[in-house]
Design an enzyme around this catalytic site. Sequence first.
Site, PDB file in Angstrom:
ATOM      1  N   CYS C 145       4.434 -68.174 -29.443  1.00 28.70           N
ATOM      2  CA  CYS C 145       4.957 -67.435 -30.586  1.00 28.70           C
ATOM      3  C   CYS C 145       6.339 -66.885 -30.271  1.00 28.70           C
ATOM      4  O   CYS C 145       6.504 -66.116 -29.328  1.00 28.70           O
ATOM      5  CB  CYS C 145       4.038 -66.283 -30.977  1.00 28.70           C
ATOM      6  N   THR C 208       6.930 -73.019 -33.904  1.00 30.50           N
ATOM      7  CA  THR C 208       8.246 -73.006 -34.545  1.00 30.50           C
ATOM      8  C   THR C 208       9.399 -73.050 -33.535  1.00 30.50           C
ATOM      9  O   THR C 208       9.262 -72.603 -32.405  1.00 30.50           O
ATOM     10  CB  THR C 208       8.394 -71.746 -35.406  1.00 30.50           C
TER      11      THR C 208
HETATM   12  C1  LIG Z   1       4.509 -67.632 -41.673  1.00 30.67           C
HETATM   13  C2  LIG Z   1       4.042 -68.338 -40.439  1.00 30.67           C
HETATM   14  C3  LIG Z   1       3.158 -67.722 -39.576  1.00 30.67           C
HETATM   15  C4  LIG Z   1       2.717 -68.354 -38.424  1.00 30.67           C
HETATM   16  N1  LIG Z   1       1.817 -67.739 -37.608  1.00 30.67           N
HETATM   17  C5  LIG Z   1       1.334 -68.401 -36.512  1.00 30.67           C
HETATM   18  C6  LIG Z   1       0.326 -67.819 -35.687  1.00 30.67           C
HETATM   19  O1  LIG Z   1      -0.175 -66.729 -35.944  1.00 30.67           O
HETATM   20  N2  LIG Z   1      -0.104 -68.521 -34.590  1.00 30.67           N
HETATM   21  C7  LIG Z   1       0.404 -69.750 -34.285  1.00 30.67           C
HETATM   22  O2  LIG Z   1      -0.020 -70.357 -33.298  1.00 30.67           O
HETATM   23  N3  LIG Z   1       1.343 -70.332 -35.062  1.00 30.67           N
HETATM   24  C8  LIG Z   1       1.819 -69.683 -36.158  1.00 30.67           C
HETATM   25  N4  LIG Z   1       2.763 -70.297 -36.957  1.00 30.67           N
HETATM   26  C9  LIG Z   1       3.264 -71.635 -36.599  1.00 30.67           C
HETATM   27  C10 LIG Z   1       2.531 -72.725 -37.393  1.00 30.67           C
HETATM   28  O3  LIG Z   1       1.163 -72.730 -37.105  1.00 30.67           O
HETATM   29  C11 LIG Z   1       3.137 -74.100 -37.067  1.00 30.67           C
HETATM   30  O4  LIG Z   1       3.036 -74.334 -35.683  1.00 30.67           O
HETATM   31  C12 LIG Z   1       4.604 -74.199 -37.454  1.00 30.67           C
HETATM   32  O5  LIG Z   1       4.838 -73.494 -38.644  1.00 30.67           O
HETATM   33  C13 LIG Z   1       5.069 -75.645 -37.623  1.00 30.67           C
HETATM   34  O6  LIG Z   1       4.367 -76.311 -38.645  1.00 30.67           O
HETATM   35  P1  LIG Z   1       4.893 -76.424 -40.177  1.00 30.67           P
HETATM   36  O7  LIG Z   1       6.287 -76.907 -40.109  1.00 30.67           O
HETATM   37  O8  LIG Z   1       3.940 -77.380 -40.826  1.00 30.67           O
HETATM   38  O9  LIG Z   1       4.799 -75.065 -40.755  1.00 30.67           O
HETATM   39  C14 LIG Z   1       3.194 -69.657 -38.122  1.00 30.67           C
HETATM   40  C15 LIG Z   1       4.089 -70.283 -38.996  1.00 30.67           C
HETATM   41  C16 LIG Z   1       4.516 -69.650 -40.148  1.00 30.67           C
HETATM   42  C17 LIG Z   1       5.477 -70.351 -41.048  1.00 30.67           C
END
Ligand SMILES: Cc1cc2nc3c(=O)[nH]c(=O)nc-3n(C[C@H](O)[C@H](O)[C@H](O)COP(=O)(O)O)c2cc1C
Lengths: 268, 268, 318, 318
Positions: C145, C208
Amino acid sequence: MIMSEKIDTCGEILGNERLAGNCFRLQVTVAAGFPLPRPGQFALLKLLRGHDPLLGRPLSIYDFDPANGVATFLYQVVGRGTAALSLQKKGNEIGLFGPLGRPFQVPEGASRLVLVAGGIGVAALNLLAREYGRRRGCRIDCYLGARSASDIIGLEQLRSACDQVKITTEDGSVGEKGLVTEILVRDLTELAEAGAHLYACGPRGMLARLAVMLQECDSPCQISLEERMACGLGACLGCVVEVKDLPDVPYRRVCCDGPVFDIREICW
Amino acid sequence: MIMSEKIDTCGEILGNERLAGNCFRLQVTVAAGFPLPRPGQFALLKLLRGHDPLLGRPLSIYDFDPANGVATFLYQVVGRGTAALSLQKKGNEIGLFGPLGRPFQVPEGASRLVLVAGGIGVAALNLLAREYGRRRGCRIDCYLGARSASDIIGLEQLRSACDQVKITTEDGSVGEKGLVTEILVRDLTELAEAGAHLYACGPRGMLARLAVMLQECDSPCQISLEERMACGLGACLGCVVEVKDLPDVPYRRVCCDGPVFDIREICW
Amino acid sequence: MVTKGSGVFSIVNDNLNMAVCIGRGLIIKNPVMTASGTFGYGMEYDGLVDLSRLGAVVVKGLSLKPRAGNPPPRITETPAGMLNAIGLQNIGIEAFLAEKLPLLKERNAVIIANIYGETPEEFRQVARKLTGAGGIAALEINISCPNVLKGGAAFGSDPKLASEVTIAARDATDLPLIVKLSPNVTDIAEIARSVEQAGADAISLINTLKGMSIDVERRMPKLRNIIGGLSGPAIRPVALRMVWEVVQKVSIPVIGMGGIAEAADALEFLIAGARAVEVGTANFVNPQATLRIIEGIEDYLRRHKIDDINDLIGSLAV
Amino acid sequence: MVTKGSGVFSIVNDNLNMAVCIGRGLIIKNPVMTASGTFGYGMEYDGLVDLSRLGAVVVKGLSLKPRAGNPPPRITETPAGMLNAIGLQNIGIEAFLAEKLPLLKERNAVIIANIYGETPEEFRQVARKLTGAGGIAALEINISCPNVLKGGAAFGSDPKLASEVTIAARDATDLPLIVKLSPNVTDIAEIARSVEQAGADAISLINTLKGMSIDVERRMPKLRNIIGGLSGPAIRPVALRMVWEVVQKVSIPVIGMGGIAEAADALEFLIAGARAVEVGTANFVNPQATLRIIEGIEDYLRRHKIDDINDLIGSLAV
Ligand SMILES: Cc1cc2nc3c(=O)[nH]c(=O)nc-3n(C[C@H](O)[C@H](O)[C@H](O)COP(=O)(O)O)c2cc1C
Ligand SMILES: Cc1cc2nc3c(=O)[nH]c(=O)nc-3n(C[C@H](O)[C@H](O)[C@H](O)COP(=O)(O)OP(=O)(O)OC[C@H]3O[C@@H](n4cnc5c(N)ncnc54)[C@H](O)[C@@H]3O)c2cc1C
Ligand SMILES: Cc1cc2nc3c(=O)[nH]c(=O)nc-3n(C[C@H](O)[C@H](O)[C@H](O)COP(=O)(O)OP(=O)(O)OC[C@H]3O[C@@H](n4cnc5c(N)ncnc54)[C@H](O)[C@@H]3O)c2cc1C
Ligand SMILES: Cc1cc2nc3c(=O)[nH]c(=O)nc-3n(C[C@H](O)[C@H](O)[C@H](O)COP(=O)(O)O)c2cc1C
Ligand code: FES
Ligand code: FES
């Protein structure tokens, strides 16, 4: 349960025209199943082509015609999303997710409603005026603030629904000169004595001033707040505002705990 | 110098309608200063809102009306960019960068031109037919291949410009059944003897077969190639094709060294 | 009919096998799961998504105690993406087990808990409590994170720390253990190998990318936290490249994510070798994105006459 | 009128100073340059862009000998971005000096040569030859190309190698030496510090992020090279974050780039602390992007009543 009373759909644009300055009125046909929105609810509007802009933009449902399935929005162009929206033409399709959020609450038997609208904030209050303006024994006063005469929008609709509309403009070009809160403050004691319920939407500065004013009296006041949003349904925790008296996690989500909050609940 | 004879401008869509299957005709008004395109040149078309899709899409200039400043394109929906293009409506604005690329060359005194078009390839050859179809003493034969009768586009225009149009379809629904190259090969010796110049555009497979066929005779043949593009003006080196007999860097750029190449220059 | 491939299969009407194994014998009915933090605790999407149709629901990152997260503004849009700095706001495992888990079970969702700790010891404790509670199919540990000061990405950018955290969690659970990696590293395959050796049953990636955005009119960062995590379609090429790098270096299942919005995007990851995918930001744009992706993958398999999704996985021709 | 700020200024009609110093006393008339590889050798944009209006023209990466580059397809579009695997196709320094440089000089362009070598020794040789030729304002050394097998990003992802290459080039030139960093690293500030110590006069970043894309219908990579470099608006948040991290750790000028398409984007980098910016992929979308950005920055300064751009640089309120 309010949760499932929302749908993700798309509609066709019936009209999208400039009302004044950078304010537009957008009318969209919605699917037959679109749930009846309550005053204060909003929808996320999404442009359908490509991934940029990516997220929906929250707009209050300004008006809704269930017979013809038409939702109306008033919006101001402030950035990329609203600018892109303003380029859409009649016939283009648009995504619509809603109705979302907790609506304004009007207690049983409330006989005096006061609406306080700053600028485009009028968009969130119109449905309330229209719903309660028709009720017997319920008086509605509206305080409408704008920068200038040419920025006033939605006045006709409000006038037809409210018993009185007091206009203020910052430049004095129409109505009283000043901020809407400055006019309201003079009437506040009287309104409090009359048991008025206040409903406000506008710039954060206006709401913050209102919060201070209301420390002096105990009139109930609900406000509609704005925050940037992603999901619109409580999942992303992106849209939070700080609230009082919540020990572990002092935040509430504008999209689903709000956008309507008790003004006294918010940390200004 | 060809370099500066291009402009980056934008135009309004006059029409954008489906002709057949997934083929569309797009008509765009262009600025007064838009240089007269030569046969075989193209433009990069760009959607103007947001960053996705990001890059312009190269489309041959199918027709051009200098009097009214209208450029016409024929395009096939094959992916995101062309799909997004197909959703544009009359009145929407679109970006236009062109005319780009080296045009077809017709040697002084050439009296017999043969056009070989596969599918949407007709878009690159139409201006050539129209320009030379009007010349005295210049005969044009056109071999037009399509999958099926319903996929044939641009036939009227070609017929009015060419002395003869031979149609082939893969399913035999109109014209001869087969591939356009299979029909052409029968006439090739005769055409070569008549001193014909060949001009071809179509799928890479068709052009590769043509290249093999032409090993047997020495008719000159220019082809228009397609590659993915970014800049359209020779700067990014993204659009290269492999060519013969270039020692250090065996690549040429489709956008500015082409899209028109001598068929014998390309590594198939 | 006997399906080809890994032998993992589920019978659907047209003999299409969508089931995949994501480690330690955990078979999910299709390879589409939700990404942590983008689907809340699942129930937020109730009424819009039938949770039992998903491969699994990965819930918002959970910590031992409730966490307030970062002050707002927490999100902002970027080209084809968004930045978030939620800061792991969550209700804590106790409240999750008491209030959320029972509802998810009622919906017959396969539940994967995403967990977070500030120290390896905290990871161990969270893992132990969730394992003991029952009803959770797997744990995904978030060592990546970007939005928290302690732990978080620090663990994910060092092979040794990553391995320590994995060992701590491994020690506390028999559940399938998925370790979620950070993309903000020079060599993600190296981290992947070290968590594999430390006992992970699967690897998920990417979290991210660290990013930033500035409001030029006010000359202030758009996020209160200054830096946030970039997600959405913008990052898909980076995510896919990292998945590709990792599948070549580990032998445990890899779960791919990052910018998946449509079936074709999910297919890119599967073809590159991911055993399953997680869908994140797309849920915000289209609350039914997961369902559409499942249907789109099924259509693709039929169109390409592939009976078993396991035959598609890793089939990239290079 | 005396302008405030760094003291670097140029007089324009309304007393707006746009000039900045990008290291070793090199002052350019405005902070907008082209990014290497996206503007060819400059003359490709002749007739569309008056090259003398640009802060500088950074030309396509040059190597000792001509390079063929990678086989096509070399580019593909991604959400709000593109992948490229050109592989440093270039005509080599000899041809550049003989054929391109004279034309650029005629246009009164400030020319920065971007250079590439497979070994530190090659970097040294290229730097020496270009320095000797005259007419080049600065060298930008590319230790960050993701699309070549040797050298390239390998140098850029290791502080020691990065420093070696910098020392080699430094040794061969008195010209301002800009070192261009790769974003595909865990800690970019660390690399930045090491090239600063090795004698760089300025740092530019970011080069492209490594990415990949798959044609799912054919189950083949979209690029022949499999992996390519991601550029365009998609990467801007990552680029800005890295610039922000680097400006806090080095004292030499930083040149920011990555996804700049409009004046507002360039302003983000300047406000974060970049002394100048390079515009890359945007040139493909809008060949006059650089000019529009220059005008947009000027408008912004007037609107905000800032006389000297140097007062804006690094003015982020955090
Ligand atoms: C608003 C938000 C909150 C997130 N919270 C977490 C989290 O609590 N734990 C985690 O492992 N990843 C978290 N992520 C990351 C996502 O699980 C994912 O790895 C990342 O967004 C990439 O995928 P995407 O492009 O499909 O969103 C979060 C992402 C977003 C956008
Ligand atoms: C529940 C709700 C109802 C709303 N109703 C209306 C309405 O009826 N009419 C209307 O014109 N606007 C309304 N808004 C505000 C509207 O959503 C924003 O103006 C819009 O999203 C801005 O998008 P943009 O891309 O044009 O601006 P951006 O480029 O995203 O931002 C421009 C500026 O607006 C700010 N901003 C962005 N999103 C929001 C947001 N969601 N709330 C507040 N500020 C924001 C940014 O910080 C920035 O300063 C409402 C917001 C909420 C949350
Ligand atoms: C000089 C030139 C002239 C052209 N003229 C025409 C025309 O008149 N009418 C027409 O319909 N098409 C024409 N094309 C092809 C057209 O540019 C592509 O079909 C279009 O760019 C695809 O964009 P997309 O986003 O829809 O597809 P994508 O989603 O980008 O790709 C879909 C498929 O098309 C392939 N593709 C993408 N771009 C190109 C390209 N530039 N050339 C070849 N294949 C590509 C991809 O590899 C993929 O397989 C021309 C191409 C060039 C280079
Ligand atoms: C087609 C293309 C070719 C490139 N060639 C080079 C190069 O030769 N040398 C170099 O240092 N960077 C090269 N780059 C990287 C750019 O200079 C720049 O760092 C990167 O694209 C990010 O900026 P942008 O998003 O504005 O394009 C290239 C980028 C692209 C898109
Ligand atoms: S917008 Fe996602 S929680 Fe409110
Ligand atoms: S498209 Fe850029 S060189 Fe051809």
